[in-house]
Structure formats: structure tokens, C-alpha cells
Design a protein around this motif. Sequence first.
Motif, PDB file in Angstrom:
ATOM      1  N   VAL A 242      -9.351  43.853 -20.152  1.00 43.55           N
ATOM      2  CA  VAL A 242      -9.426  43.281 -18.806  1.00 43.55           C
ATOM      3  C   VAL A 242     -10.883  43.057 -18.417  1.00 43.55           C
ATOM      4  N   ASP A 243     -11.139  41.919 -17.777  1.00 43.46           N
ATOM      5  CA  ASP A 243     -12.475  41.586 -17.281  1.00 43.46           C
ATOM      6  C   ASP A 243     -12.926  42.631 -16.261  1.00 43.46           C
ATOM      7  N   ILE A 247     -11.199  44.678 -12.415  1.00 45.25           N
ATOM      8  CA  ILE A 247     -10.656  46.035 -12.574  1.00 45.25           C
ATOM      9  C   ILE A 247     -10.568  46.793 -11.254  1.00 45.25           C
ATOM     10  N   GLY A 248     -11.480  46.497 -10.324  1.00 47.49           N
ATOM     11  CA  GLY A 248     -11.456  47.187  -9.035  1.00 47.49           C
ATOM     12  C   GLY A 248     -10.225  46.897  -8.213  1.00 47.49           C
ATOM     13  N   HIS A 249      -9.562  45.765  -8.485  1.00 51.47           N
ATOM     14  CA  HIS A 249      -8.358  45.397  -7.740  1.00 51.47           C
ATOM     15  C   HIS A 249      -7.095  46.024  -8.321  1.00 51.47           C
ATOM     16  N   GLU A 261      -4.963  55.555 -20.688  1.00 50.99           N
ATOM     17  CA  GLU A 261      -6.358  55.614 -21.151  1.00 50.99           C
ATOM     18  C   GLU A 261      -7.119  54.384 -20.665  1.00 50.99           C
ATOM     19  N   GLU A 262      -8.386  54.575 -20.343  1.00 50.93           N
ATOM     20  CA  GLU A 262      -9.239  53.487 -19.870  1.00 50.93           C
ATOM     21  C   GLU A 262     -10.617  53.635 -20.511  1.00 50.93           C
ATOM     22  N   ILE A 263     -11.017  52.633 -21.303  1.00 49.72           N
ATOM     23  CA  ILE A 263     -12.277  52.698 -22.049  1.00 49.72           C
ATOM     24  C   ILE A 263     -13.120  51.465 -21.731  1.00 49.72           C
ATOM     25  N   GLU A 264     -14.384  51.673 -21.390  1.00 49.96           N
ATOM     26  CA  GLU A 264     -15.295  50.563 -21.131  1.00 49.96           C
ATOM     27  C   GLU A 264     -15.925  50.096 -22.438  1.00 49.96           C
ATOM     28  N   THR A 265     -15.836  48.790 -22.709  1.00 50.23           N
ATOM     29  CA  THR A 265     -16.429  48.200 -23.908  1.00 50.23           C
ATOM     30  C   THR A 265     -17.380  47.082 -23.506  1.00 50.23           C
ATOM     31  N   GLU A 266     -18.042  46.492 -24.503  1.00 45.32           N
ATOM     32  CA  GLU A 266     -18.967  45.394 -24.223  1.00 45.32           C
ATOM     33  C   GLU A 266     -18.234  44.164 -23.704  1.00 45.32           C
ATOM     34  N   GLY A 268     -15.286  44.185 -22.012  1.00 40.27           N
ATOM     35  CA  GLY A 268     -14.441  44.432 -20.849  1.00 40.27           C
ATOM     36  C   GLY A 268     -13.900  45.854 -20.849  1.00 40.27           C
ATOM     37  N   ILE A 269     -12.877  46.072 -20.033  1.00 42.23           N
ATOM     38  CA  ILE A 269     -12.255  47.388 -19.933  1.00 42.23           C
ATOM     39  C   ILE A 269     -10.952  47.381 -20.717  1.00 42.23           C
ATOM     40  N   GLU A 270     -10.845  48.278 -21.695  1.00 44.07           N
ATOM     41  CA  GLU A 270      -9.618  48.372 -22.482  1.00 44.07           C
ATOM     42  C   GLU A 270      -8.676  49.388 -21.832  1.00 44.07           C
TER      43      GLU A 270
END
Length: 316
Positions: A242-243, A247-249, A261-266, A268-270
Motif C-alpha cells: 500500500v502507498d 495508510i493513514g486513512h 503484520e505491517e512492515i515499512e519498505t522502500e 510502500g507499506i506491506e
Amino acid sequence: MNDHYLKKIDRVTAILTQLQSKPLVRAQDLAEKFEVSIRTIYRDVKTLENAGIPIIGEAGNGYSLMDGYKLPPVMFTKEEVLSFITAEKLMQKFLHQSLGNHYQTAMEKVRSVLKYSDKDLIQNIEKQIDVFNYHPRTEDHIRNIIPIILESIAEKKQLQVEYKTVEEKISSRTIEVVGVFFEFNYWYVMAFCTLRNDFRQFRVDRILGIFKTQHPFLQEYGQINDYRQNPSGNKTKVRLLVDKKIIGHLVNSKKYYGLTEEIETENGIELTFETDWIKEGFPRWLITFADYADVLEPESLKISLKELITRISNKL
């Protein structure tokens, strides 16, 4: 009077309150609650016994008050009174309607033991507190439905219910209720369904009929969160990329759809989900931000999403 004795008086009073509110109180639990040693709790209990409080039990087994023993009305601090007022405002907006009258009666009993000065405090400030809830309340088909459900849990008796699904289909179910919970403006029942031989969630406002049977539960159950946190074998794993700007919405909704699970990548957010709404609910939610998301797995979700978009396009 030094600080040590003041702390002891507060602790002993709090232990008495615990004995009033619970059928059995363990010394170990009290020690953890008040951050003291178990030996200190033993001495505090002895202090209460010396003051004439009839306490039954002994070290290692737990303590309780003698059945039928009556204590004078509890007196509340000003801070506690203010917290009651705030809690009452919250309950008026979010409490299930089948519990509303019972809560109101309970609050009247609390008000009856307040000092006159505290009653004046309530009268002066209760109109200065409000809670705004923009979601309409759901209407139940059955009066006092949640008390009936809670009674079945306490007595460990099966319930017979008539339930209407989101597709408007009505079925008869025999369920063993684990617990109830409130989420996203709806009350739910978590229960073992004998028809499906598995755990299911039932929305309370979709229960059309309910009857408490005399048949006992067929098994023992743990706490409700044990069943909400541990997915059943029917759930499907979903991974989305996800862009970051969207994600804030999704703060609340992503948890509702089974975020694990929520992981930040280069890139976007997986996000990883465990969901049993893979055919309908999840694709309909995903379409609201599909232009900002890529489906990593499963492939079947991509197909469902395309089919949904096609059906929508054909209606335009």
C-alpha cells in the motif's frame, strides 16, 4: 502519621473493596496489584480480621467475606465521582440498549450513597460533559438480548437462535457463547456453532429470535480474546503493498479486516491479513483504495477484484 501508615491505610481499604466486589481474592493477585510482597498482604488481611471483618480463607487458597456480611455504603472521592459522570455520558451513547435500564438503575444506587456535596457537584457539572456519536444505534429485534446472552455464559447453557445473514438468509443455530464484544458500532457474539462445528461471530442486531436451553456446554472455553486473536483454519492469508500516503486513512479498518503484520519498505507499506471475508467483504473494502495498492497474494483476490470492478462498470 507518616507516609508508611498512610499507604497501609489506603491499601487495606482497597483490599476490603476487593473483598466486597469479588467472591474470592488471592493474596498473590493483591500483591501484584499493589506492588508489595505477599507477606505484606498477609499482614493487611490480619489487620482487617483484627478490626472485626469476618474473612474466610487462608494463605495460599484465597480470601472472601463471610456470606451475608453487610458493610456500610462505600464512600467515593471527588475524583471518583467525576469519573462516574464521564463514564455515564459514554455509556449513554455506546451502551447496548438492552443494558441501558440496568445501568441507569445501578447509577441511581451509586448516587444514593454520595454525600450531599458530591450530589451538588454532579448537578453542577454533568451538563458540561457530552460525547458526540455520529453513528446511528442499531435496532434489536429482542428486548434484553445481551442479558440473556450473558446469563447463558454464566450458566454455561446453550442458546437456540434464529439468525439473519448479510444475504438476508435465515437459519436456526445452536450456539455456545464464549463472549460478547463491541466493534465498529456493532455488538457481536463470539460463539461455538454446533451446526458448523466451528467458532463464529454473530452480529447481535441480526438475531431474530433467542431461547436459552437447559443443555449444558459440550466443552470448556477460554477468554474471548483467545478466539478473536487466533484465526480458525477457514481464514485466508492476504498480502498487500500500500502507498504510504494512503495508510493513514486505514488506521481502524485495516484491523477490522484481520491485520496481522505491517512492515515499512522502500516501495510502500506491506500489510498482511488473515481474513475469512476473501470472497465478498475484503474485495469490496479493497476497492475503496485499490488505485493505491498492489495485491501480492493470493491470486484469487486479484480475480475477485477484477470481477467486482467489471460488475460496477457494467452498471455505469
